[in-house]
Design an enzyme around this catalytic site. Structure first.
Site, PDB file in Angstrom:
ATOM      1  N   ASN A  42       0.846  -1.189   0.000  1.00  9.38           N
ATOM      2  CA  ASN A  42       0.000   0.000   0.000  1.00  9.38           C
ATOM      3  C   ASN A  42       0.884   1.242   0.000  1.00  9.38           C
ATOM      4  OD1 ASN A  42       0.658  -0.803   2.668  1.00  9.38           O
ATOM      5  ND2 ASN A  42      -1.075   0.296   3.545  1.00  9.38           N
ATOM      6  N   VAL A  43       0.441   2.223  -0.760  1.00  5.72           N
ATOM      7  CA  VAL A  43       1.161   3.487  -0.862  1.00  5.72           C
ATOM      8  C   VAL A  43       0.160   4.590  -0.541  1.00  5.72           C
ATOM      9  CG1 VAL A  43       2.582   4.979  -2.330  1.00  5.72           C
ATOM     10  CG2 VAL A  43       2.665   2.491  -2.647  1.00  5.72           C
ATOM     11  N   GLU A  44       0.311   5.171   0.654  1.00  4.54           N
ATOM     12  CA  GLU A  44      -0.652   6.185   1.100  1.00  4.54           C
ATOM     13  C   GLU A  44      -0.227   7.570   0.632  1.00  4.54           C
ATOM     14  OE1 GLU A  44      -1.106   5.528   5.327  1.00  4.54           O
ATOM     15  OE2 GLU A  44      -2.292   3.700   4.928  1.00  4.54           O
ATOM     16  N   CYS A  53      -4.021   0.532  -2.559  1.00  7.61           N
ATOM     17  CA  CYS A  53      -3.810  -0.683  -1.760  1.00  7.61           C
ATOM     18  C   CYS A  53      -2.723  -1.562  -2.387  1.00  7.61           C
ATOM     19  CB  CYS A  53      -5.095  -1.508  -1.700  1.00  7.61           C
ATOM     20  SG  CYS A  53      -6.443  -0.735  -0.828  1.00  7.61           S
ATOM     21  N   GLU A  55      -2.839  -4.694  -3.155  1.00 10.92           N
ATOM     22  CA  GLU A  55      -3.338  -5.599  -4.202  1.00 10.92           C
ATOM     23  C   GLU A  55      -3.381  -4.898  -5.550  1.00 10.92           C
ATOM     24  OE1 GLU A  55      -4.592  -4.895  -1.267  1.00 10.92           O
ATOM     25  OE2 GLU A  55      -5.760  -6.528  -0.411  1.00 10.92           O
ATOM     26  N   CYS A  85      -9.977  -5.197  -0.023  1.00 11.85           N
ATOM     27  CA  CYS A  85     -11.124  -4.294   0.096  1.00 11.85           C
ATOM     28  C   CYS A  85     -12.020  -4.421  -1.137  1.00 11.85           C
ATOM     29  CB  CYS A  85     -10.651  -2.850   0.269  1.00 11.85           C
ATOM     30  SG  CYS A  85     -10.114  -2.073  -1.271  1.00 11.85           S
ATOM     31  N   CYS A  88     -10.515  -3.277  -4.484  1.00 13.43           N
ATOM     32  CA  CYS A  88      -9.509  -4.227  -4.999  1.00 13.43           C
ATOM     33  C   CYS A  88     -10.171  -5.480  -5.551  1.00 13.43           C
ATOM     34  CB  CYS A  88      -8.502  -4.578  -3.913  1.00 13.43           C
ATOM     35  SG  CYS A  88      -7.375  -3.213  -3.567  1.00 13.43           S
TER      36      CYS A  88
HETATM   37  N1  THU Z   1      -5.156  -1.678   2.508  1.00 13.40           N
HETATM   38  C1  THU Z   1      -4.546  -2.475   1.581  1.00 13.40           C
HETATM   39  O1  THU Z   1      -3.483  -2.123   1.045  1.00 13.40           O
HETATM   40  N2  THU Z   1      -5.129  -3.656   1.271  1.00 13.40           N
HETATM   41  C2  THU Z   1      -6.202  -4.175   1.906  1.00 13.40           C
HETATM   42  O2  THU Z   1      -6.572  -5.288   1.621  1.00 13.40           O
HETATM   43  C3  THU Z   1      -6.890  -3.395   2.934  1.00 13.40           C
HETATM   44  C4  THU Z   1      -6.416  -2.005   3.119  1.00 13.40           C
HETATM   45  C5  THU Z   1      -4.487  -0.436   2.919  1.00 13.40           C
HETATM   46  C6  THU Z   1      -5.106   0.853   2.492  1.00 13.40           C
HETATM   47  C7  THU Z   1      -4.567   1.798   3.549  1.00 13.40           C
HETATM   48  O3  THU Z   1      -3.269   2.222   3.175  1.00 13.40           O
HETATM   49  C8  THU Z   1      -4.428   0.939   4.791  1.00 13.40           C
HETATM   50  O4  THU Z   1      -4.436  -0.399   4.339  1.00 13.40           O
HETATM   51  C9  THU Z   1      -5.530   1.141   5.818  1.00 13.40           C
HETATM   52  O5  THU Z   1      -6.769   1.056   5.230  1.00 13.40           O
END
Ligand code: THU
Length: 125
Positions: A42-44, A53, A55, A85, A88
């Site tokens: 994940n890259v926020e 996310c 995935e 999620c 995804c």
């Molecule tokens: N996130 C994912 O990368 N994959 C998931 O399956 C669930 C959520 C990330 C998004 C965000 O950066 C962090 O988790 C919290 O929601």
């Protein structure tokens, strides 16, 4: 490739997660039909909606390298189990409705599902 090995590759990607806002690191490993593995994290973003996310990162990496046929996906979070999620699920459904999705809090307790189970009646144009 064994499911556990794919799970380990997802876990191996975790240190690259960029999650300064949620502190919820996620790693993914996507296995193509032809045996390549693309990892993702994940890259926020400060503009929260820009976050991607793990995935989708893995999927976008694969598609942008010319791979569109996928067999399995493993997902792991720094906190234990993470399940893809809704966005995804739909994103992956585009390419592989019957994708095998591997989750679990550790490699001894893997949960194996089909994407079509996780997203019944996914949307296709
Ligand atoms: N996130 C994912 O990368 N994959 C998931 O399956 C669930 C959520 C990330 C998004 C965000 O950066 C962090 O988790 C919290 O929601």
């Amino acid at each position: 490739m064994e499911y556990r090995e794919l799970y380990r590759m997802a876990k191996g990607a975790l240190p690259h997660a960029y999650a300064p806002f949620s502190h919820f690191a996620v790693g993914a490993a996507l296995l193509t039909e032809s045996g390549e593995v693309f990892t993702g994290v994940n890259v926020e973003n400060s503009s929260y909606g820009g976050t991607i996310c793990a995935e989708r990162t893995a999927c976008v990496k694969a598609v942008s390298e010319g791979f569109r046929r996928f067999r399995a996906l493993a997902v792991v979070s720094g906190e234990g189990k993470a399940s893809p999620c809704g966005i995804c699920r739909q994103f992956l459904y585009e390419f592989a409705p019957e994708l095998i999705v591997i989750t679990g809090s550790d490699e001894e307790h893997l949960e194996i599902r089909r994407l079509s189970e996780l997203l019944p009646e996914g949307f296709r144009l």
